[in-house]
Design an enzyme around this catalytic site. Structure first.
Site, short mmCIF file in Angstrom:
data_model
loop_
_atom_site.label_atom_id
_atom_site.label_comp_id
_atom_site.label_asym_id
_atom_site.label_seq_id
_atom_site.Cartn_x
_atom_site.Cartn_y
_atom_site.Cartn_z
N ASN A 109 43.30 33.14 32.66
CA ASN A 109 43.45 34.47 33.24
C ASN A 109 43.20 34.41 34.74
O ASN A 109 42.42 33.60 35.22
CB ASN A 109 42.51 35.47 32.56
N PHE A 113 39.42 40.92 38.86
CA PHE A 113 38.55 42.12 38.81
C PHE A 113 39.32 43.43 38.86
O PHE A 113 39.02 44.33 39.66
CB PHE A 113 37.51 42.11 39.95
C1 FMN Z 1 40.89 37.51 30.03
C2 FMN Z 1 39.51 37.21 30.53
C3 FMN Z 1 38.93 38.03 31.48
C4 FMN Z 1 37.63 37.75 31.94
N1 FMN Z 1 37.05 38.58 32.87
C5 FMN Z 1 35.79 38.34 33.26
C6 FMN Z 1 35.15 39.21 34.16
O1 FMN Z 1 35.70 40.23 34.59
N2 FMN Z 1 33.87 38.92 34.54
C7 FMN Z 1 33.20 37.81 34.07
O2 FMN Z 1 32.04 37.61 34.44
N3 FMN Z 1 33.79 36.98 33.19
C8 FMN Z 1 35.05 37.21 32.80
N4 FMN Z 1 35.64 36.37 31.90
C9 FMN Z 1 34.91 35.15 31.45
C10 FMN Z 1 34.22 35.38 30.11
O3 FMN Z 1 33.23 36.37 30.20
C11 FMN Z 1 33.57 34.07 29.61
O4 FMN Z 1 32.55 33.69 30.50
C12 FMN Z 1 34.57 32.93 29.49
O5 FMN Z 1 35.82 33.37 29.04
C13 FMN Z 1 34.08 31.81 28.56
O6 FMN Z 1 33.91 32.29 27.24
P1 FMN Z 1 35.02 32.13 26.07
O7 FMN Z 1 35.45 30.68 26.09
O8 FMN Z 1 34.31 32.54 24.82
O9 FMN Z 1 36.14 33.03 26.43
C14 FMN Z 1 36.93 36.62 31.44
C15 FMN Z 1 37.53 35.81 30.46
C16 FMN Z 1 38.80 36.09 30.01
C17 FMN Z 1 39.41 35.21 28.95
#
Ligand code: FMN
Length: 338
Positions: A109, A113
């Protein structure tokens, strides 16, 4: 059942599917149907001075504007982190900005923000009914110079303080230019000192202590991690979230999305994120509590995070690939382990 729906949903653009699915869930919630599936999962954890009904949380980014809190609460999450929220509303980067790397259970992604701004997001929270712990993840607007970033964090921090159970300070998104520079020693020290000072003023004003956590990147070298751990311990910061998405592409070399800029999440992120977790856990020695996040898509993955030093865990990409059943799977695993 989820896999059946997933096959259809995955035929369409991932960002459109996100709004479509949550639109339907909002409707089901409105007519009371979600209550039938309501599934409170009790496994009380006391961390950062807060009582979490269980240790499984939803990571930031899934509900950027606090519009789906009730739905996520009914799914059974112990805590819900909304945001990232900035002082002013902003549209984020141009579309397409979300890609599925299906063969690897991953996402890329580069949202940048996109959010309705802190004032509107807080209104959304006030209108929601929920029992989970609520975290508000804050950031800076894309057009705020990095040298003035502290001002943006302070604006959001002051506004979110009273309503949030905890605040998480996002200095690790790869999709806002220079944001990750805030993890360097000088920037981090200034930011943390300002937030700590503000926290003690607000504590007196509101007669309430709201803990704050710093969310870090998985792409940091041990030398950077040492500096971060030292700064957090010295300033008595409540917690750390490890980790955000990675800009590393080594594990998706064969994917057609290999060259898409943005943060990679899901299965290919897991080991990298867990190594960071293990490393910081040794250095923090329980003085700063840890939320482990990155690539969790089974109970075994969650257990690995706990065994590596996490007090709590969060999921995002795993939920997209496995559905809300993943929360049950992890919760059941934790219960059986006891
Ligand atoms: C589509 C998407 C949008 C995200 N937006 C944010 C965000 O706005 N702020 C943030 O701190 N992390 C954001 N993240 C990161 C996630 O909070 C997380 O730290 C990261 O995806 C790792 O976890 P996962 O492998 O379970 O997805 C985003 C992740 C994804 C996939």
């Amino acid at each position: 059942m989820y896999y059946f729906f997933r096959r259809i949903l995955f035929l369409f653009d991932p960002e459109i599917v996100h709004y479509f699915v949550f639109g339907i869930l909002k409707l089901l919630n409105f007519i009371g149907l979600l209550n039938l599936f309501k599934n409170p999962k009790k496994d009380i954890k006391h961390v950062f001075g807060l009582n979490f009904k269980n240790s499984i949380g939803v990571a930031a980014g899934l509900d950027k504007n606090g519009e789906y809190i009730e739905i996520l609460d009914k799914f059974g999450f112990g805590f819900i982190e909304i945001g990232t929220v900035t002082p002013r509303p902003q549209k984020g980067n141009s579309k397409p900005r979300l890609f599925r790397v299906e063969e690897q259970d991953a996402l890329i992604n580069r949202f940048g923000f996109n959010n309705q701004g802190i004032d509107k997001v807080l209104e959304n929270v006030k209108e929601s009914n929920y029992s989970a712990i609520l975290g508000i993840n804050i950031g800076k607007n894309f057009d705020t110079e990095i040298n003035h970033a502290v001002d943006d964090y302070l604006i959001c921090f002051r506004k979110a303080y009273k309503i949030a159970d905890y605040i998480s300070v996002n200095i690790s998104s790869p999709n806002t230019k220079n944001l990750r520079d805030l993890q360097s020693e000088d920037h981090l020290n200034i930011l943390i000192k300002h937030l700590k000072a503000e926290q003690s003023k607000l504590k007196k004003l509101h007669q309430k202590y709201t803990p704050f956590l710093v969310k870090i990147s998985p792409d940091l070298e041990p030398i950077n991690l040492d500096v971060i751990c030292k700064t957090l311990i010295e300033n008595h910061v409540d917690g750390i979230i490890a980790t955000n998405t990675t800009i590393d592409r080594q594990d998706i070399l064969s994917s057609k999305y290999f060259q898409e800029p943005g943060g990679l999440s899901g299965r290919p992120l897991k080991n990298k994120s867990t190594s960071v977790l293990k490393y910081i856990s040794k250095r923090l020695q329980g003085k700063v509590r840890i939320i482990g996040v990155g690539g969790i898509s089974s109970y075994e993955d969650a257990k690995e995070k706990f065994d590596s030093g996490a007090d709590l865990i969060q999921i995002y990409t795993g939920l997209i690939y496995k559905g809300p059943g993943l929360i049950d799977e992890i919760h059941r695993g934790i219960q059986q382990e006891k």
